[in-house]
Write a protein that holds these residues in place. Structure first.
Motif, PDB file in Angstrom:
ATOM      1  N   ALA A 206       0.849  -1.187   0.000  1.00  0.00           N
ATOM      2  CA  ALA A 206       0.000   0.000   0.000  1.00  0.00           C
ATOM      3  C   ALA A 206       0.883   1.233   0.000  1.00  0.00           C
ATOM      4  O   ALA A 206       1.978   1.225   0.573  1.00  0.00           O
ATOM      5  CB  ALA A 206      -0.928   0.002   1.213  1.00  0.00           C
ATOM      6  N   VAL A 207       0.404   2.298  -0.630  1.00  0.00           N
ATOM      7  CA  VAL A 207       1.165   3.538  -0.725  1.00  0.00           C
ATOM      8  C   VAL A 207       0.264   4.711  -0.356  1.00  0.00           C
ATOM      9  O   VAL A 207      -0.859   4.821  -0.861  1.00  0.00           O
ATOM     10  CB  VAL A 207       1.732   3.741  -2.150  1.00  0.00           C
ATOM     11  N   SER A 230      -3.548   5.632  -1.354  1.00  0.00           N
ATOM     12  CA  SER A 230      -4.243   6.690  -0.625  1.00  0.00           C
ATOM     13  C   SER A 230      -3.694   8.058  -0.993  1.00  0.00           C
ATOM     14  O   SER A 230      -2.482   8.254  -1.041  1.00  0.00           O
ATOM     15  CB  SER A 230      -4.105   6.501   0.891  1.00  0.00           C
ATOM     16  N   TYR A 231      -4.613   8.974  -1.274  1.00  0.00           N
ATOM     17  CA  TYR A 231      -4.323  10.398  -1.301  1.00  0.00           C
ATOM     18  C   TYR A 231      -5.153  10.992  -0.173  1.00  0.00           C
ATOM     19  O   TYR A 231      -6.371  11.131  -0.290  1.00  0.00           O
ATOM     20  CB  TYR A 231      -4.712  11.029  -2.638  1.00  0.00           C
ATOM     21  N   GLU A 259     -10.017  14.857  -7.505  1.00  0.00           N
ATOM     22  CA  GLU A 259      -9.901  14.419  -8.902  1.00  0.00           C
ATOM     23  C   GLU A 259      -9.035  13.169  -8.999  1.00  0.00           C
ATOM     24  O   GLU A 259      -9.387  12.209  -9.710  1.00  0.00           O
ATOM     25  CB  GLU A 259      -9.282  15.540  -9.733  1.00  0.00           C
ATOM     26  N   ALA A 260      -7.913  13.159  -8.291  1.00  0.00           N
ATOM     27  CA  ALA A 260      -7.012  12.010  -8.346  1.00  0.00           C
ATOM     28  C   ALA A 260      -7.643  10.775  -7.710  1.00  0.00           C
ATOM     29  O   ALA A 260      -7.500   9.655  -8.224  1.00  0.00           O
ATOM     30  CB  ALA A 260      -5.689  12.349  -7.652  1.00  0.00           C
ATOM     31  N   TRP A 274      -8.262   4.696  -0.858  1.00  0.00           N
ATOM     32  CA  TRP A 274      -8.868   5.253   0.341  1.00  0.00           C
ATOM     33  C   TRP A 274      -8.329   6.646   0.617  1.00  0.00           C
ATOM     34  O   TRP A 274      -7.320   7.077   0.058  1.00  0.00           O
ATOM     35  CB  TRP A 274      -8.630   4.330   1.538  1.00  0.00           C
ATOM     36  N   SER A 275      -9.032   7.367   1.476  1.00  0.00           N
ATOM     37  CA  SER A 275      -8.568   8.667   1.921  1.00  0.00           C
ATOM     38  C   SER A 275      -8.942   8.849   3.383  1.00  0.00           C
ATOM     39  O   SER A 275     -10.042   8.489   3.801  1.00  0.00           O
ATOM     40  CB  SER A 275      -9.193   9.792   1.087  1.00  0.00           C
ATOM     41  N   ASP A 276      -8.013   9.406   4.150  1.00  0.00           N
ATOM     42  CA  ASP A 276      -8.268   9.686   5.554  1.00  0.00           C
ATOM     43  C   ASP A 276      -9.058  10.983   5.706  1.00  0.00           C
ATOM     44  O   ASP A 276      -8.794  11.967   5.016  1.00  0.00           O
ATOM     45  CB  ASP A 276      -6.950   9.823   6.316  1.00  0.00           C
TER      46      ASP A 276
END
Length: 409
Positions: A206-207, A230-231, A259-260, A274-276
């Motif tokens: 995961a990155v 994740s961004y 957008e990303a 995913w995003s926090d």
């Protein structure tokens, strides 16, 4: 406490005290440094196989109503507020490799730390936001303290991953790194590490990185072998984001994150983008709107828990009480299930409540989720996931490679 996810929430926000006879030196990791807050945490395995990361050496934790103590052969979390109610837990001790050094003489714990079964590695050891004086206000890397990157060699990173895997302390690899002033968001820097790990280990990678300015780099991230991405936008409200996370707002832009994320969700399998969102830094209604925005794109929201750290600009920021935020977790579970996003892969994060853990707040029958989660936790299930990931990537990688080549990047 009947709700283990609620206990996790309480412990994450309030921390825990260690009884006088508890062996703190073996329960807590090495001395804290700028980017190693885990060294001030203790990881507990709660009922329901829920992993909680609990602060133990902060000003807030010293006032916690929870105490970890030992009675006979049992470890218990005892709550002063619940009339001495206790919950039996297990402690996930720091791995033995923390006491070792790499061949280059670096303490291994400075290269990679273990949390909830994965090893977390930042090969740059710093963040470009902080170096530019626009670091997030909840981060300890203030501009005055931020240091130039200490880049880890690929060989050194592989050596530490091998040590963690051979000990059985970790099963997956999680790379994260801060802001890079480049159109690829820093992926070119991480790519050699990802490729080396994928070549030498049968594992998932995961990155977490900042979004690139061209979607073609998202294609390349997938083609390079990254299994989950994740961004982390952190805060949904644009005004609060600009105030708390200047770097994200000014150098990248809130819209670019979304957008990303939306594009990445069309490239990666369901539940692996995913995003926090940090609970407690914006009004609950704003976080709820963020959950809805992310799930509408097919992105998995992960609700991190704001924990005031004494040495940050937000050290005195009040934490929301658990009863204020519990409805958010109920909404998280419902929103993700209605969006038909896979909740099984992003399952164990000590610092956050994941969507599958949020079922404990939803008041719904989650027997299927529990059964499938048990499969994914098994070695057989993990091998199956890795096999499916490789198969899906092979089916897409020619298309992705051709698209990237045609862009002349």
């Amino acid at each position: 406490m009947d709700n283990p996810a609620r206990l996790k929430l309480e412990l994450a926000v309030r921390g825990i005290r260690l009884a006088a006879d508890m062996p703190a030196d073996r329960l807590v990791g090495p001395a804290a440094r700028a980017r190693d807050h885990a060294s001030r945490d203790i990881e507990l395995l709660l009922p329901g196989d829920i992993i909680a990361s609990c602060p133990v050496a902060t000003r807030h934790a010293s006032r916690s109503p929870f105490e970890l103590c030992q009675r006979n052969d049992r470890l218990l979390v005892v709550s002063e507020e619940e009339g001495g109610e206790s919950t039996e837990v297990s402690v996930i001790a720091p791995p033995l490799y923390y006491d070792r050094e790499t061949s280059a003489g670096t303490p291994m714990w400075q290269v990679g730390t273990v949390h909830a079964g994965y090893i977390s590695i930042d090969p740059a050891s710093t963040c470009g936001f902080a170096l530019k004086g626009v670091g997030c206000r909840f981060c300890t890397l203030e501009s005055a303290k931020a240091k130039e990157p200490e880049f880890r060699s690929v060989d050194e990173v592989v050596e530490v991953v091998r040590a963690a895997f051979e000990e059985g302390a970790a099963e997956f690899v999680y790379f994260n790194t801060g802001y890079f002033e480049s159109e690829d968001g820093g992926f070119s820097f991480l790519e050699p590490y990802v490729e080396a790990v994928k070549k030498q280990f049968d594992t998932l990678v995961a990155v977490e990185i900042n979004p690139p300015f061209d979607d073609k780099w998202i294609d390349r991230t997938y083609a390079a072998g990254v299994d989950a991405l994740s961004y982390a936008v952190e805060i949904f409200d644009p005004r609060i984001l600009a105030e708390v996370c200047r770097g994200r707002s000014e150098l990248i832009g809130r819209e670019r994150y979304f957008e990303a994320l939306e594009y990445a969700a069309t490239i990666f399998p369901s539940g692996t983008v995913w995003s926090d969102l940090i609970v407690g830094l914006e009004p609950p209604d704003s976080t709820r709107a963020g959950i809805d925005a992310l799930t509408s794109m097919g992105v998995l929201p992960v609700l991190s828990l704001f924990r005031p750290l004494d040495e940050t600009a937000l050290g005195d920021h009040p934490s929301l009480e658990p009863e204020q935020v519990a409805p958010l977790y109920a909404h998280l579970y419902t929103a993700v299930r209605e969006a038909r996003i896979n909740v099984q892969l992003m399952r164990d994060l000590g610092y956050a409540i994941t969507p599958i853990e949020a079922r404990f707040f939803a008041g719904e029958d989650a027997k299927l989720d529990v059964a499938v989660s048990s499969l994914y936790r098994s070695k057989l299930g993990s091998r199956a996931v890795r096999g499916l990931s490789r198969l899906r990537r092979r089916l897409r990688v020619k298309q992705v490679s051709e698209s990237f080549d045609s862009s002349k990047l």
